[in-house]
Design an enzyme around this catalytic site. Structure first.
Site, PDB file in Angstrom:
ATOM      1  N   GLU A 189      14.657 -14.809  -0.409  1.00 14.43           N
ATOM      2  CA  GLU A 189      15.039 -15.933   0.452  1.00 14.43           C
ATOM      3  C   GLU A 189      14.003 -17.051   0.385  1.00 14.43           C
ATOM      4  O   GLU A 189      14.273 -18.181   0.810  1.00 14.43           O
ATOM      5  CB  GLU A 189      15.179 -15.462   1.902  1.00 14.43           C
ATOM      6  CG  GLU A 189      16.323 -14.494   2.153  1.00 14.43           C
ATOM      7  CD  GLU A 189      16.371 -14.074   3.613  1.00 14.43           C
ATOM      8  OE1 GLU A 189      15.877 -14.844   4.462  1.00 14.43           O
ATOM      9  OE2 GLU A 189      16.892 -12.978   3.895  1.00 14.43           O
ATOM     10  N   ASP A 223       0.833  -1.193   0.000  1.00 15.81           N
ATOM     11  CA  ASP A 223       0.000   0.000   0.000  1.00 15.81           C
ATOM     12  C   ASP A 223       0.868   1.244   0.000  1.00 15.81           C
ATOM     13  O   ASP A 223       1.887   1.313   0.707  1.00 15.81           O
ATOM     14  CB  ASP A 223      -0.898  -0.026   1.253  1.00 15.81           C
ATOM     15  CG  ASP A 223      -1.869   1.124   1.302  1.00 15.81           C
ATOM     16  OD1 ASP A 223      -2.767   1.167   0.441  1.00 15.81           O
ATOM     17  OD2 ASP A 223      -1.747   1.965   2.211  1.00 15.81           O
TER      18      ASP A 223
END
Length: 562
Positions: free
Chosen positions: A281, A220
């Protein structure tokens, strides 16, 4: 809609585009936005919940989308409908529990749906423990976690920055005897991203959801993270030749400034690289940033998505305005291609912040269904990922609400000049025959269900070959069945006014799309050098080749292999 129906839709086009197991599953994906408080209520309190989302996931899967995006469900006092977070790592009791979230995740993945969740990182609620500690003194461990500044000698705010929600972007705090910054509501203080501890804490919250298996994040207000350390005044906005009319002030004086210092600061690039490194990751994760930057939006998207080490994709408000013309769509797409060399875009016509597009694009109520059909046909043909907003697959118009029904603080603040965002946030209609269209058993839902929405409920459109819902399913199946629409190149062709013509190509495959955006029929001459090899039956399109050229009905289209 049963799970078996969902699988049947998916099996027919299996392998036509990157599978949900691919690292690039997001490229060209169709994403369905769920506004949880308005989707399905299961406990009778008049507000949708996570169990309701889980209950309706088979319906979402039946549409043929690849992922869902969940608007905020985090712990919050709900001053801004959950975009004021007081705990980043928990579910608000209004929506359920973490166990409910995990159950929803498991069911989504079982159905082959990826799950993207909102992350509201630029600000918190003033009820967040971080802010409570920060405002307690100027010397506490979190004193510098928010944007604090002294008053000017005359007691006025530190500078001229304005809030998106109206008025100054500064609120006086009597405990610290300082102002704090808020780009939105006064109860939504902005975090200080210049403090590395703030960044670390936010990334830890992101990791919390990654560890729970979420597949991506919608960020956002992603360009609002940093502010100018020197707190320089914003200059007045003066439109130039490239942006005339784009940031013109309307009911809100926020548009009277060029927001050079309160957002879109260069320091944001380094944080987005940290964010991307964290996502990398974990396998097969994605990110999509919401960029609200006026005339600079596409340049900001270019900066935030280039290089493969920041965001995977962004979306802007370029197609979320009132303009549904061939010229406007072509301009937006070509501008993106020109400015964003190696980035990726997510196109949308509707979301939870704007008037529903069949109301924005239609000149009369009678043409809304035709507009709904054409809009998804065009959207599905564009190069990029696409985002659908719950209810648009039913052709829902904007709801007309009375002032006393409003819940949106932005709408209440600017009424009656602006009616706010509640008109696109009303409950999803599921069943024509029951109270509140099957959204809730409560006597009064959090927002009313309009009668014209109930008439368009899911149960009335299921199995109807000519319904907007069936058209959405068929069109999304067409998109999935043609790999060229996933990531193929796009080239616009010279065409008459009101006609949008382009090709999508990948390898030996080249598809022609011609859309008549006008309200009357058109006969279009095929571009020089374009030879139709096979007319394709793209759902709902009635265009046909005649001696004089390509004949298109009003709000119609044509598709062929060339």
């Amino acid at each position: 809609m049963t799970t078996s129906h969902s699988k049947a839709h998916r099996k027919a086009d299996e392998g036509a585009r990157p599978s949900t197991g691919s690292a690039d599953w997001w490229r060209g994906a169709a994403i369905y936005q769920v506004y949880p408080r308005s989707f399905q209520d299961t406990n009778g309190d008049g507000i949708g919940d996570l169990k309701g989302v889980t209950q309706k996931l088979s319906y979402i899967a039946s549409l043929g989308v690849d992922a869902i995006w969940l608007s905020p469900f985090f712990t919050s006092p709900m001053a801004d409908m959950g975009y004021d977070v007081s705990d980043y790592c928990d579910v608000d009791p209004m929506f359920g529990t973490l166990a409910d979230f995990d159950e929803m995740m498991a069911e989504a993945h079982r159905l082959g749906l990826k799950v993207i969740i909102d992350q509201v990182l630029s600000h918190t609620s003033d009820q967040h423990p971080w802010f409570k500690e920060s405002r307690s003194s100027r010397t506490n461990p979190k004193a510098d976690w928010y944007v604090w500044a002294d008053a000017k000698p005359d007691g006025t705010a530190p500078n001229n920055w304005l809030s998106v929600f109206g008025g100054p972007a500064w609120e006086w705090d009597g405990v610290r005897k300082q102002y704090y910054m808020h780009n939105f509501l006064a109860s939504q203080p902005d975090l200080n991203f210049h403090n590395p501890d703030v960044q670390d804490a936010l990334l830890a919250a992101v990791r919390f959801w990654l560890d729970r298996g979420v597949d991506g994040f919608r960020l956002d207000t992603v360009n609002y993270y940093f502010h100018d350390k020197a707190l320089r005044d914003n200059p007045a906005h003066v439109p130039d030749s490239e942006e005339a009319g784009l940031d013109a002030p309307d009911v809100n004086p926020y548009g009277m400034q060029s927001h050079l210092y309160d957002k879109t600061r260069p320091e944001n690039i380094a944080f987005l690289k940290r964010f991307r490194a964290l996502l990398d990751e974990y396998p097969d994760r994605t990110s999509v940033g919401e960029v609200g930057d006026g005339a600079r939006s596409l340049k900001t998207v270019a900066a935030y998505t280039a290089g493969g080490d920041k965001l995977h994709m962004c979306y802007t408000f370029d197609l979320l305005g009132p303009d549904f013309t061939a010229g406007h769509i072509r301009s937006c797409v070509e501008s993106f291609r020109k400015l964003v060399a190696d980035g990726w875009v997510c196109w949308a016509f509707s979301n939870h912040d704007v008037t529903r597009h069949v109301s924005r694009f239609s000149t009369t109520p009678e043409e809304r269904e035709a507009v709904a059909r054409l809009a998804i046909s065009v959207l599905s043909s564009l190069r990029g990922s696409i985002c659908l907003y719950q209810g648009e697959e039913l052709g829902l118009p904007e709801a007309e609400l009375a002032f006393e029904d409003l819940r949106d603080p932005y709408g209440i603040r600017f009424w009656p000049a602006f009616k706010g965002r509640d008109g696109c946030r009303t409950p999803m209609p599921w069943n024509r025959e029951v109270a509140n269209a099957g959204f809730t058993t409560a006597s009064k839902p959090w927002l009313p269900v309009p009668k014209d929405h109930a008439a368009l409920a899911v149960d009335g459109q299921e199995g109807q070959a000519r319904s907007v819902l069936s058209h959405y399913r068929d069109t999304l199946a067409f998109r999935r069945a043609h790999a060229v629409l996933c990531d193929g190149e796009m080239e616009f062709l010279k065409s008459e006014e009101d006609v949008l013509a382009f090709t999508r190509s990948k390898g030996e495959e080249r598809l022609l799309f011609v859309f008549n955006m006008a309200r009357e029929p058109r006969t279009v001459t095929l571009p020089v050098g374009v030879v139709v090899r096979q007319v394709l039956d793209m759902p709902g399109l009635r265009g046909a080749i005649e001696k004089k050229g390509l004949r298109l009905c009003a709000l119609d289209g044509f598709c062929a292999r060339v």
